[in-house]
Design a protein around this motif. Sequence first.
Motif, PDB file in Angstrom:
ATOM      1  N   GLY A  18      -4.180  17.383 110.274  1.00  0.00           N
ATOM      2  CA  GLY A  18      -3.074  17.814 109.417  1.00  0.00           C
ATOM      3  C   GLY A  18      -3.010  17.107 108.094  1.00  0.00           C
ATOM      4  O   GLY A  18      -2.308  17.539 107.181  1.00  0.00           O
ATOM      5  N   GLU A  19      -3.725  16.000 107.962  1.00  0.00           N
ATOM      6  CA  GLU A  19      -3.784  15.203 106.738  1.00  0.00           C
ATOM      7  C   GLU A  19      -2.405  14.870 106.196  1.00  0.00           C
ATOM      8  O   GLU A  19      -2.159  14.935 104.998  1.00  0.00           O
ATOM      9  N   SER A  20      -1.492  14.507 107.089  1.00  0.00           N
ATOM     10  CA  SER A  20      -0.138  14.181 106.654  1.00  0.00           C
ATOM     11  C   SER A  20       0.394  12.905 107.286  1.00  0.00           C
ATOM     12  O   SER A  20       1.590  12.730 107.424  1.00  0.00           O
ATOM     13  N   GLY A  21      -0.481  12.015 107.693  1.00  0.00           N
ATOM     14  CA  GLY A  21      -0.039  10.726 108.193  1.00  0.00           C
ATOM     15  C   GLY A  21       0.159  10.653 109.696  1.00  0.00           C
ATOM     16  O   GLY A  21      -0.028  11.624 110.430  1.00  0.00           O
ATOM     17  N   ASP A  22       0.565   9.467 110.132  1.00  0.00           N
ATOM     18  CA  ASP A  22       0.664   9.150 111.551  1.00  0.00           C
ATOM     19  C   ASP A  22       1.725   9.945 112.295  1.00  0.00           C
ATOM     20  O   ASP A  22       1.568  10.219 113.460  1.00  0.00           O
ATOM     21  N   TRP A  23       2.802  10.300 111.637  1.00  0.00           N
ATOM     22  CA  TRP A  23       3.910  10.970 112.311  1.00  0.00           C
ATOM     23  C   TRP A  23       3.897  12.473 112.057  1.00  0.00           C
ATOM     24  O   TRP A  23       4.927  13.127 112.126  1.00  0.00           O
ATOM     25  N   TYR A  24       2.737  13.010 111.757  1.00  0.00           N
ATOM     26  CA  TYR A  24       2.610  14.432 111.432  1.00  0.00           C
ATOM     27  C   TYR A  24       3.218  15.312 112.520  1.00  0.00           C
ATOM     28  O   TYR A  24       4.061  16.155 112.242  1.00  0.00           O
ATOM     29  N   ALA A  25       2.802  15.135 113.750  1.00  0.00           N
ATOM     30  CA  ALA A  25       3.298  15.984 114.836  1.00  0.00           C
ATOM     31  C   ALA A  25       4.797  15.804 115.046  1.00  0.00           C
ATOM     32  O   ALA A  25       5.510  16.763 115.327  1.00  0.00           O
ATOM     33  N   ARG A  26       5.268  14.591 114.894  1.00  0.00           N
ATOM     34  CA  ARG A  26       6.691  14.316 115.106  1.00  0.00           C
ATOM     35  C   ARG A  26       7.557  15.016 114.063  1.00  0.00           C
ATOM     36  O   ARG A  26       8.631  15.521 114.359  1.00  0.00           O
ATOM     37  N   HIS A  27       7.083  15.030 112.824  1.00  0.00           N
ATOM     38  CA  HIS A  27       7.878  15.582 111.726  1.00  0.00           C
ATOM     39  C   HIS A  27       7.510  17.021 111.370  1.00  0.00           C
ATOM     40  O   HIS A  27       8.099  17.585 110.461  1.00  0.00           O
ATOM     41  N   LEU A  28       6.566  17.597 112.059  1.00  0.00           N
ATOM     42  CA  LEU A  28       6.085  18.926 111.706  1.00  0.00           C
ATOM     43  C   LEU A  28       7.197  19.963 111.674  1.00  0.00           C
ATOM     44  O   LEU A  28       7.229  20.812 110.794  1.00  0.00           O
ATOM     45  N   TYR A  29       8.092  19.903 112.605  1.00  0.00           N
ATOM     46  CA  TYR A  29       9.128  20.927 112.700  1.00  0.00           C
ATOM     47  C   TYR A  29      10.413  20.539 111.966  1.00  0.00           C
ATOM     48  O   TYR A  29      11.440  21.162 112.138  1.00  0.00           O
ATOM     49  N   LYS A  30      10.320  19.501 111.128  1.00  0.00           N
ATOM     50  CA  LYS A  30      11.431  19.085 110.283  1.00  0.00           C
ATOM     51  C   LYS A  30      11.070  19.384 108.834  1.00  0.00           C
ATOM     52  O   LYS A  30       9.896  19.468 108.486  1.00  0.00           O
ATOM     53  N   GLU A  31      12.058  19.505 107.993  1.00  0.00           N
ATOM     54  CA  GLU A  31      11.792  19.674 106.566  1.00  0.00           C
ATOM     55  C   GLU A  31      11.242  18.359 106.016  1.00  0.00           C
ATOM     56  O   GLU A  31      11.697  17.295 106.370  1.00  0.00           O
ATOM     57  N   GLY A  32      10.251  18.424 105.160  1.00  0.00           N
ATOM     58  CA  GLY A  32       9.697  17.219 104.574  1.00  0.00           C
ATOM     59  C   GLY A  32       8.249  17.405 104.167  1.00  0.00           C
ATOM     60  O   GLY A  32       7.716  18.513 104.154  1.00  0.00           O
ATOM     61  N   ILE A  33       7.599  16.327 103.871  1.00  0.00           N
ATOM     62  CA  ILE A  33       6.226  16.369 103.357  1.00  0.00           C
ATOM     63  C   ILE A  33       5.260  16.984 104.362  1.00  0.00           C
ATOM     64  O   ILE A  33       4.458  17.835 104.009  1.00  0.00           O
ATOM     65  N   ALA A  34       5.319  16.562 105.607  1.00  0.00           N
ATOM     66  CA  ALA A  34       4.402  17.109 106.604  1.00  0.00           C
ATOM     67  C   ALA A  34       4.605  18.609 106.755  1.00  0.00           C
ATOM     68  O   ALA A  34       3.655  19.364 106.878  1.00  0.00           O
ATOM     69  N   CYS A  35       5.836  19.041 106.720  1.00  0.00           N
ATOM     70  CA  CYS A  35       6.130  20.468 106.841  1.00  0.00           C
ATOM     71  C   CYS A  35       5.557  21.234 105.655  1.00  0.00           C
ATOM     72  O   CYS A  35       4.958  22.285 105.822  1.00  0.00           O
ATOM     73  N   LYS A  36       5.707  20.712 104.446  1.00  0.00           N
ATOM     74  CA  LYS A  36       5.178  21.374 103.256  1.00  0.00           C
ATOM     75  C   LYS A  36       3.665  21.486 103.315  1.00  0.00           C
ATOM     76  O   LYS A  36       3.092  22.518 102.973  1.00  0.00           O
ATOM     77  N   ASN A  37       2.998  20.420 103.732  1.00  0.00           N
ATOM     78  CA  ASN A  37       1.543  20.440 103.845  1.00  0.00           C
ATOM     79  C   ASN A  37       1.103  21.450 104.901  1.00  0.00           C
ATOM     80  O   ASN A  37       0.149  22.193 104.700  1.00  0.00           O
ATOM     81  N   HIS A  38       1.798  21.503 106.011  1.00  0.00           N
ATOM     82  CA  HIS A  38       1.460  22.443 107.073  1.00  0.00           C
ATOM     83  C   HIS A  38       1.650  23.884 106.599  1.00  0.00           C
ATOM     84  O   HIS A  38       0.811  24.747 106.873  1.00  0.00           O
ATOM     85  N   LEU A  39       2.728  24.142 105.892  1.00  0.00           N
ATOM     86  CA  LEU A  39       2.969  25.481 105.351  1.00  0.00           C
ATOM     87  C   LEU A  39       1.817  25.925 104.451  1.00  0.00           C
ATOM     88  O   LEU A  39       1.369  27.069 104.519  1.00  0.00           O
ATOM     89  N   LYS A  40       1.328  25.017 103.644  1.00  0.00           N
ATOM     90  CA  LYS A  40       0.252  25.332 102.715  1.00  0.00           C
ATOM     91  C   LYS A  40      -1.071  25.604 103.446  1.00  0.00           C
ATOM     92  O   LYS A  40      -1.786  26.535 103.104  1.00  0.00           O
ATOM     93  N   ARG A  41      -1.361  24.827 104.462  1.00  0.00           N
ATOM     94  CA  ARG A  41      -2.659  24.922 105.130  1.00  0.00           C
ATOM     95  C   ARG A  41      -2.688  25.884 106.311  1.00  0.00           C
ATOM     96  O   ARG A  41      -3.705  26.517 106.563  1.00  0.00           O
ATOM     97  N   TYR A  42      -1.584  25.972 107.070  1.00  0.00           N
ATOM     98  CA  TYR A  42      -1.604  26.728 108.323  1.00  0.00           C
ATOM     99  C   TYR A  42      -0.563  27.837 108.404  1.00  0.00           C
ATOM    100  O   TYR A  42      -0.631  28.676 109.279  1.00  0.00           O
ATOM    101  N   GLY A  43       0.438  27.800 107.542  1.00  0.00           N
ATOM    102  CA  GLY A  43       1.530  28.750 107.627  1.00  0.00           C
ATOM    103  C   GLY A  43       2.740  28.116 108.293  1.00  0.00           C
ATOM    104  O   GLY A  43       2.777  26.914 108.539  1.00  0.00           O
TER     105      GLY A  43
END
Length: 66
Positions: A18-43
């Motif tokens: 996910g290229e969004s750091g250690d807490w990527y999975a934890r924060h994936l379903y929250k609004e924030g940086i990891a979510c934005k990166n996931h939206l861009k790469r995976y939807g």
Amino acid sequence: MREAKFGIWVHFGPQSAGESGDWYARHLYKEGIACKNHLKRYGHPSESGYKEVLRDWNRASFDPAR
């Protein structure tokens, strides 16, 4: 004189896909940086969630120069 210590921790595994750091999975379903990166790469995570990230990870395709 105190002894100086320096440490580096590196994690290379399915979570790094996910290229969004250690807490990527934890924060994936929250609004924030990891979510934005996931939206861009995976939807949106409701349609393409963390399981898809894990499925796409392949250590053989690791390219450290990239």
